[in-house]
Design an enzyme around this catalytic site. Sequence first.
Site, mmCIF file in Angstrom:
data_model
loop_
_atom_site.group_PDB
_atom_site.id
_atom_site.type_symbol
_atom_site.label_atom_id
_atom_site.label_comp_id
_atom_site.label_asym_id
_atom_site.label_seq_id
_atom_site.Cartn_x
_atom_site.Cartn_y
_atom_site.Cartn_z
ATOM 1 N N CYS A 277 0.802 -1.220 0.000
ATOM 2 C CA CYS A 277 0.000 0.000 0.000
ATOM 3 C C CYS A 277 0.833 1.268 0.000
ATOM 4 O O CYS A 277 0.283 2.370 -0.101
ATOM 5 C CB CYS A 277 -0.926 -0.002 1.207
ATOM 6 S SG CYS A 277 -1.841 -1.544 1.405
ATOM 7 N N HIS B 90 -2.548 7.969 6.369
ATOM 8 C CA HIS B 90 -2.840 6.699 5.697
ATOM 9 C C HIS B 90 -4.289 6.300 5.966
ATOM 10 O O HIS B 90 -4.994 5.886 5.046
ATOM 11 C CB HIS B 90 -1.864 5.632 6.190
ATOM 12 C CG HIS B 90 -1.931 4.345 5.445
ATOM 13 N ND1 HIS B 90 -1.720 4.266 4.085
ATOM 14 C CD2 HIS B 90 -2.177 3.073 5.866
ATOM 15 C CE1 HIS B 90 -1.839 2.995 3.701
ATOM 16 N NE2 HIS B 90 -2.119 2.270 4.755
ATOM 17 N N HIS C 90 -9.712 2.312 -0.232
ATOM 18 C CA HIS C 90 -8.279 2.037 -0.197
ATOM 19 C C HIS C 90 -7.840 1.599 -1.588
ATOM 20 O O HIS C 90 -8.139 0.484 -2.024
ATOM 21 C CB HIS C 90 -7.974 0.950 0.833
ATOM 22 C CG HIS C 90 -6.528 0.853 1.199
ATOM 23 N ND1 HIS C 90 -5.505 1.183 0.329
ATOM 24 C CD2 HIS C 90 -5.920 0.450 2.350
ATOM 25 C CE1 HIS C 90 -4.346 0.999 0.931
ATOM 26 N NE2 HIS C 90 -4.564 0.568 2.153
#
Length: 407
Positions: A162, A302, A336
């Site tokens: 990620c 994040h 995400h």
Amino acid sequence: MRRPAVAVTGLGMITPVGNDTESTWRGVCAGVSPARTVASLEGCAVDFACTVDGIDLDAAIGGRTSFRMGKHVKFAVLAAREAVADAGLDPARWEGSRVAVVVGTSSGGSAALTEQAVVLDRQGPEATSPVGILLTIPNMPAAEIAIRLRATGPSLAPCTACSSGATALSVARDLLVTGQCDIAIAGATESIVHRVAMTGFARSGAAAPAEGEPAGRCRPFAADRAGLVMGEGAAVMVLERTDDAADRGAAPRALLAGAGATTDAHHPTSPHPSGAVAQAAVEAALRDAGWVAGDIDHVNAHGTATPVNDAMEAALIERVYPHRPPVTAPKGVLGHCMGAAGAIEAGLTVLTLQRGVVPPIANLAAPAPGFDINCVTEQPLRQPVRRAVSHSFGFGGHNAVIALQRP
């Protein structure tokens, strides 16, 4: 040794709320998630996601070569095309050997790999695609961009889960600073809204449960946060040395002033609960930029809306930035976007620096009790932002932080 800043002279995006940079920015500032039930996921435990819609990707790519591209590659090509145009550059006129492409991804063409495996099992090898390999290998976004832009310098495809997008930006900056290129096309892309991946995230416990409307399920930093919602998309920047940008009269959108990276070495999926190693990445980015924590005017977090990650990051933000700069978490709107998340969020941070606007966190009225962080909620916050950081933390313990400033 402190490395010089480089200029962000171009930006391109394609996300669940917009098929270019401007529409993405408007969608993120609106603070409303487009998450919805996805027909192709019917029967899966996780049958909802934030997807890119309203665009014919093949028509947008043009020509007769899109058949060999996975969806994530098409995203990357379109974002790169926008970024180069935004930078005022013409690939027909540049020296291709001095142009690098650094475009990361996390899962690459896993959707196509899954599809081809089903075809092989049900219909046999003759029914599989002759370009099946091209649809799946993770370097193809960088490769296809290089082909289309006549970029024959270094071409790289970082994969740090990620944080791949943030890693790509950092690597691209290194190539510029060390003189290996004069222009870097850098960012990341992802599209893994398919049954195998979504089932995997459900089984891992990372995905938000199917409770309530899909648009309200991703709740970064909320007391009732329950897991991530999948997104997809891409963001690409054009990076140049500041002197080179000035020589051609290009006005930078922002400066990439620093980057830091660490690895938790703790667990494949969970961050170290202390956040100490992630904090070291933040501190490394600040040192690289020549800043102290008090210089930071904004944190692009994040913020996955998973219980453990958000708790770790909230504690980190509280420790590192005691002056409580405004915090946003775009995954509340976008979902995400996995490997693309770091690049998209860095791009949004560039726009915050330019426009003095911090987008709100979707589905959040106030941070969870015990989270002493200054979350922007409900409406965009309008205030000058000179220096900002974008956090990216990935599976495998990859931590990457980008420091950006107004020119």
